[in-house]
Write an enzyme that holds these catalytic residues in place. Sequence first.
Site, PDB file in Angstrom:
ATOM      1  N   ASP A   1      31.268  12.127  64.647  1.00 51.15           N
ATOM      2  CA  ASP A   1      32.545  12.654  64.011  1.00 51.15           C
ATOM      3  C   ASP A   1      32.175  13.624  62.814  1.00 51.15           C
ATOM      4  O   ASP A   1      33.120  14.185  62.073  1.00 51.15           O
ATOM      5  CB  ASP A   1      32.824  11.405  63.318  1.00 51.15           C
ATOM      6  CG  ASP A   1      34.409  11.243  63.245  1.00 51.15           C
ATOM      7  OD1 ASP A   1      35.132  12.183  63.700  1.00 51.15           O
ATOM      8  OD2 ASP A   1      34.861  10.611  62.208  1.00 51.15           O
TER       9      ASP A   1
ATOM     10  N   ASP B   1      31.484   7.354  61.434  1.00 49.66           N
ATOM     11  CA  ASP B   1      33.016   6.675  60.919  1.00 49.66           C
ATOM     12  C   ASP B   1      33.020   5.676  61.789  1.00 49.66           C
ATOM     13  O   ASP B   1      33.298   5.225  62.738  1.00 49.66           O
ATOM     14  CB  ASP B   1      33.900   7.803  61.855  1.00 49.66           C
ATOM     15  CG  ASP B   1      35.480   7.083  61.210  1.00 49.66           C
ATOM     16  OD1 ASP B   1      35.480   6.431  60.408  1.00 49.66           O
ATOM     17  OD2 ASP B   1      36.346   7.713  61.881  1.00 49.66           O
TER      18      ASP B   1
ATOM     19  N   LYS C   1      36.750  -0.080  62.750  1.00 49.17           N
ATOM     20  CA  LYS C   1      36.956   0.145  64.105  1.00 49.17           C
ATOM     21  C   LYS C   1      36.539  -1.011  64.921  1.00 49.17           C
ATOM     22  O   LYS C   1      35.231  -1.742  64.428  1.00 49.17           O
ATOM     23  CB  LYS C   1      36.223   1.297  64.625  1.00 49.17           C
ATOM     24  CG  LYS C   1      36.713   2.614  64.143  1.00 49.17           C
ATOM     25  CD  LYS C   1      35.939   3.748  64.695  1.00 49.17           C
ATOM     26  CE  LYS C   1      36.626   5.283  64.217  1.00 49.17           C
ATOM     27  NZ  LYS C   1      37.986   5.575  64.799  1.00 49.17           N
TER      28      LYS C   1
ATOM     29  N   ARG D   1      41.296  13.612  57.538  1.00 48.85           N
ATOM     30  CA  ARG D   1      42.481  14.351  57.053  1.00 48.85           C
ATOM     31  C   ARG D   1      42.236  14.199  55.533  1.00 48.85           C
ATOM     32  O   ARG D   1      42.511  15.217  54.877  1.00 48.85           O
ATOM     33  CB  ARG D   1      43.843  13.690  57.568  1.00 48.85           C
ATOM     34  CG  ARG D   1      43.753  12.385  57.282  1.00 48.85           C
ATOM     35  CD  ARG D   1      45.179  11.849  57.997  1.00 48.85           C
ATOM     36  NE  ARG D   1      44.765  11.351  59.313  1.00 48.85           N
ATOM     37  CZ  ARG D   1      45.745  10.964  60.218  1.00 48.85           C
ATOM     38  NH1 ARG D   1      47.037  10.900  59.981  1.00 48.85           N
ATOM     39  NH2 ARG D   1      45.298  10.722  61.575  1.00 48.85           N
TER      40      ARG D   1
HETATM   41  N1  BES Z   1      37.189   9.917  63.981  1.00 51.86           N
HETATM   42  C1  BES Z   1      38.385   9.186  64.464  1.00 51.86           C
HETATM   43  C2  BES Z   1      39.193  10.148  65.757  1.00 51.86           C
HETATM   44  C3  BES Z   1      38.375   9.847  67.034  1.00 51.86           C
HETATM   45  C4  BES Z   1      38.604   8.796  67.643  1.00 51.86           C
HETATM   46  C5  BES Z   1      37.692  10.820  67.629  1.00 51.86           C
HETATM   47  C6  BES Z   1      38.212   8.607  69.175  1.00 51.86           C
HETATM   48  C7  BES Z   1      37.334  10.659  68.816  1.00 51.86           C
HETATM   49  C8  BES Z   1      37.265   9.639  69.525  1.00 51.86           C
HETATM   50  C9  BES Z   1      39.353   9.507  63.436  1.00 51.86           C
HETATM   51  O1  BES Z   1      38.757   9.323  62.241  1.00 51.86           O
HETATM   52  C10 BES Z   1      40.224   8.183  63.608  1.00 51.86           C
HETATM   53  O2  BES Z   1      39.658   7.152  63.464  1.00 51.86           O
HETATM   54  N2  BES Z   1      41.541   8.497  63.783  1.00 51.86           N
HETATM   55  C11 BES Z   1      42.272   7.363  63.937  1.00 51.86           C
HETATM   56  C12 BES Z   1      43.673   7.718  63.291  1.00 51.86           C
HETATM   57  C13 BES Z   1      44.595   6.644  63.036  1.00 51.86           C
HETATM   58  C14 BES Z   1      44.223   5.510  62.200  1.00 51.86           C
HETATM   59  C15 BES Z   1      45.873   7.279  62.413  1.00 51.86           C
HETATM   60  C16 BES Z   1      42.603   7.201  65.271  1.00 51.86           C
HETATM   61  O3  BES Z   1      42.652   8.414  66.233  1.00 51.86           O
HETATM   62  O4  BES Z   1      42.826   5.983  65.820  1.00 51.86           O
HETATM   63 ZN    ZN Z   2      38.330   7.316  61.433  1.00 47.62          ZN
HETATM   64 ZN    ZN Z   3      36.712  10.169  61.954  1.00 48.07          ZN
END
Ligand code: BES
Ligand code: ZN
Ligand code: ZN
Length: 498
Positions: free
Chosen positions: A280, A262, A269, A343
Amino acid sequence: MKVSVSPGHNINGTLILPLFEGSEAVPESHEAGLHSALKGQINRILQDGDFKAKLKSTLSIIGGEGGKAILVGLGKEDDADIHAFRKAGATVIANRKKAHGTDLTVQFSGASIEAMGAFAEGMLLRDYSYDHYKQQDEDEDKEGEIDVRITCDEGQEDSLESVINIHAGVASGVHLSRDLGNCPPNDMYPEAFADQAWEWAKEYDDVEVTIINYDQAVKAGMGGLVAVGMGSARKPCMVIFELNGKKAGRCPVLVGKGITFDTGGISLKPGANMDEMKYDMGGSATVFGTMQALAATGHKGKVVAITCMAENMPSSNAQRPGDVIKTLSGKTIEILNTDAEGRLVLSDGLWKAGEFDPEYIIDFATLTGACVVALGHEATGLWSNDDDFRTRIHEAGNAVDELAWPMPLLPAFEKEMTDSKIADTRNLGAGRWGGANTAAAFLKQFVPNRNYEKDGEQITWAHMDIAGTYWGAKTNSMVGNGATGIHVRTIYHLITNG
Ligand code: BES
Ligand code: ZN
Ligand code: ZN
């Protein structure tokens, strides 16, 4: 690790001696097979108060004429439940030195079958390292498999052996989940996961794996899976596992988020620790590992698992913030951040689950950083549309010491995720607060009603956010580092113990 069980007091290799806090001498029942010099040495250590037997403490004895030993603390006798025994077993393996050798003999004193089994379970779970990518040093002797013998009372061996066999089968599922999670993302991509599932299915008669490839996913209208994966040269796919699939009746359906890497996509990111995003796909690893645990232990019931595999990459083919996509359910989603991709793939996986007449659906996902903010690495976030079901999962987690903490599924969060001006839903909350809850509320929009009836009852469903617990959990004594393989044991317990 090989674990065998037998009565009799002879000691092969290193003696493993679990002791309660306050023990002042080797228990009398052990005196038979014990070399008098080793007995004297241990008694001296205990009398001098040099080993207090606190939970998760060990003391190693090497070099004496009576042989080698590891003393391991079980903590206070009154508090020593199966979790203490499991932790003590894991501690032995964590602290075992090469000098102890690979032959270990564990001697309990009056422990129940369940407690001895839990100790062996801890040893089995902790006996794991991920070194497929390390060259073997030529002058380093390769250690063989650890051979554990557990001595028990006459007449206990059959029941203890069958308990341990089940723990060994379940541990093989936990280890598979860790292997999948630890595998570097250049080798663990959607099709590689699918290939591994395909090969795995050949090992069992009662298992079937179906792969929905990219073209089929496009054709079927899996717009969430396709949108996330289309930016990568490694195309997305959905892998469906069926155990005892021909059996009639409702069954548990498990759904996993399987983002093999991811990057965030166009909503890229930050670079720091981005390597961790190889984990992920932990949700898919959890359900694959659970299927292995069930198959290896000969589970006779029907269980289905659906893994939604994609790599989230930025490219000229990638989805953009602002896109509107149509999912398998027919519902549309306004993409406001391409990093909220889990999601999207789950929207198709959850909807697909309805085809299998689920008794219930549980999804597993490293879904949100917000869940890690809320619960740290100590507990998984747990949401459900059914309070009793949520309690059952919480209790199954407690039974195996894998905490899943109840979180709220509130109408206000659902409203927040459905108030897009141009689509049915939006993939981002209105603000950053409650991010784990808005994500759960989003998922609920894609849990089908029974038989997909428009006004029917929604299928019982739970969502488990394992973002904080699938890796990086330093207090998890069942694992040294990397992927934890969490919740294979929870779900095994839920499915097999009701
Ligand atoms: N895979 C990430 C979530 C994640 C972040 C898991 C850090 C473990 C450690 C997910 O896909 C993500 O990036 N979520 C975002 C959502 C936001 C953009 C609404 C997040 O958590 O920042
Ligand atoms: Zn993500
Ligand atoms: Zn993710």
